[in-house]
Enzyme design. Structure first.
Site, PDB file in Angstrom:
ATOM      1  N   ALA A 167      -4.757  -0.869  -2.359  1.00 42.41           N
ATOM      2  CA  ALA A 167      -4.091  -0.208  -1.231  1.00 42.41           C
ATOM      3  C   ALA A 167      -5.082  -0.019  -0.095  1.00 42.41           C
ATOM      4  CB  ALA A 167      -3.535   1.150  -1.665  1.00 42.41           C
ATOM      5  N   LYS A 168      -4.653  -0.382   1.102  1.00 42.44           N
ATOM      6  CA  LYS A 168      -5.488  -0.157   2.281  1.00 42.44           C
ATOM      7  C   LYS A 168      -5.169   1.255   2.779  1.00 42.44           C
ATOM      8  CE  LYS A 168      -6.945  -2.489   6.568  1.00 42.44           C
ATOM      9  NZ  LYS A 168      -8.333  -2.814   6.167  1.00 42.44           N
ATOM     10  N   SER A 169      -5.763   2.197   2.103  1.00 38.23           N
ATOM     11  CA  SER A 169      -5.474   3.612   2.326  1.00 38.23           C
ATOM     12  C   SER A 169      -6.513   4.250   3.241  1.00 38.23           C
ATOM     13  CB  SER A 169      -5.464   4.338   0.976  1.00 38.23           C
ATOM     14  OG  SER A 169      -5.565   5.734   1.140  1.00 38.23           O
TER      15      SER A 169
ATOM     16  N   SER B  74       0.831  -1.205   0.000  1.00 36.23           N
ATOM     17  CA  SER B  74       0.000   0.000   0.000  1.00 36.23           C
ATOM     18  C   SER B  74       0.866   1.256   0.000  1.00 36.23           C
ATOM     19  CB  SER B  74      -0.923   0.004   1.222  1.00 36.23           C
ATOM     20  OG  SER B  74      -1.808  -1.095   1.217  1.00 36.23           O
TER      21      SER B  74
ATOM     22  N   TYR C  51     -11.262   4.890   3.132  1.00 35.20           N
ATOM     23  CA  TYR C  51     -12.244   4.597   4.177  1.00 35.20           C
ATOM     24  C   TYR C  51     -13.236   5.728   4.421  1.00 35.20           C
ATOM     25  CZ  TYR C  51     -10.452   0.015   5.008  1.00 35.20           C
ATOM     26  OH  TYR C  51     -10.136  -1.307   4.842  1.00 35.20           O
TER      27      TYR C  51
END
Length: 321
Positions: A158-160, A64, A164
């Site tokens: 990507a765990k951005s 990410s 969220y």
């Protein structure tokens, strides 16, 4: 979920008290969402505390960061050891793990390059995300009016932190309307994922789950479910899932670090199957919880023990590190 407000937090290589884990209000991440993070779990197994697939989580964290051009000087192995060090410092037997890499304080503006790349590791005790009864009784969800981002807008792999904002809209809408969670569609109108969970459905004994192209996060638990289901002899297919396929499924369940494996009993007030946890979901839950509690063999080497001296001996334990 609420914080205990005590314990140690790892920040750029230093363990600080919870109350002292602060960043400047001018930090780039606050204004522009320029951060990536992970959510992992440490479980209290029969052989002591162990992190579930920690190596995969740290790899995704760094993947990410690479997508967002954030280079952190500590390598994967060093960051993984920092997580274990922080768990030991807090003497947790079980906890939720939140590592993050973010742009800190230097200058404000859309251009993030002048800002330093910082990192932190936060831990807290966290039970069942959707309630302890949800694992058996299931939850009620709705199809969200908010869709997941198009592939050429925000990178779903990507765990951005920025991604969220979309998840919050999905979650708040569901809560306000009396549901536990929402399921988003992608820009083509096909099933994507929940606000923070991947989705599986069962039809005639076959498991289906949306592909990466459906703007989903490549979940670590999702990958684990696919592996465990195939170990159990189930046919698992990653393919586009029309919305209405959820309504006629025999079973539907969420998979994710927070929710673990949680059945869905109704979608848009349409009962799923018998309206309670089905046999396929129960079988996968049994395999998953057996592994993370240490009552079943860790044949895939997915557990990393916080105190290596407590780890079981054998090939799987050696692989787990």
């Amino acid at each position: 979920m609420s914080f205990a407000g005590t314990g140690k937090v790892w920040m750029n290589g230093t363990l600080v008290e919870w109350a002292d884990a602060r960043i400047h209000i001018g930090s780039h991440v606050i204004h522009y969402g320029s951060g990536v993070f992970e959510g992992a779990r440490c479980y209290n197994t029969a052989k002591g505390p162990a992190c579930f697939r920690l190596d995969a989580h740290i790899r995704r964290l760094y993947d990410s960061a690479r997508i967002y051009r954030m280079e952190y000087p500590l390598g994967h192995d060093g960051f993984q050891e920092a997580v274990l060090e922080t768990i030991r410092a807090n003497a947790f037997k079980a906890c939720y793990i939140r590592p993050l890499i973010y742009r800190g304080y230097a200058a404000l503006g859309v251009n993030p390059f002048p800002c330093p790349v910082d990192a932190a590791i936060l831990l807290w005790e966290w039970g069942r995300y959707l309630g302890p009864e949800a694992l058996e009784a299931g939850v009620d969800v709705r199809i969200s009016s908010w869709t997941r981002s198009a592939p050429n807008t925000f990178p779903s792999l990507a765990k951005s932190s920025a991604n969220y904002a979309n998840s919050q809209l999905i979650k708040m809408e569901a809560i306000v309307d009396g549901y536990s969670e929402g399921i988003a569609l992608d820009t083509n109108g096909q099933v994507s994922e929940g606000s923070g969970e991947n989705v599986f459905l069962v039809r005639d004994g076959v498991l289906y789950t949306p592909p990466l192209a459906a703007s989903i996060l490549p979940g670590i638990t999702r990958d684990s479910v696919v592996t465990l289901a195939r170990d159990l002899g189930y046919d698992v297919r990653e393919q586009a899932v029309p919305r209405e396929m959820l309504y006629i499924a025999d079973e539907v369940f969420f998979a994710g670090t927070a929710v673990e494996i949680t059945p869905i009993r109704a979608i848009d007030k349409i009962p799923i199957g018998t309206g309670k946890r089905g046999p396929v979901t129960a079988a996968i839950q049994s395999a998953f919880f057996g592994l993370i509690t240490g009552t079943a063999p860790d044949t895939h080497g997915w557990l990393t023990y916080v105190y290596p001296e407590t780890a079981p001996t054998g090939a799987a334990a050696a692989k787990a590190g």
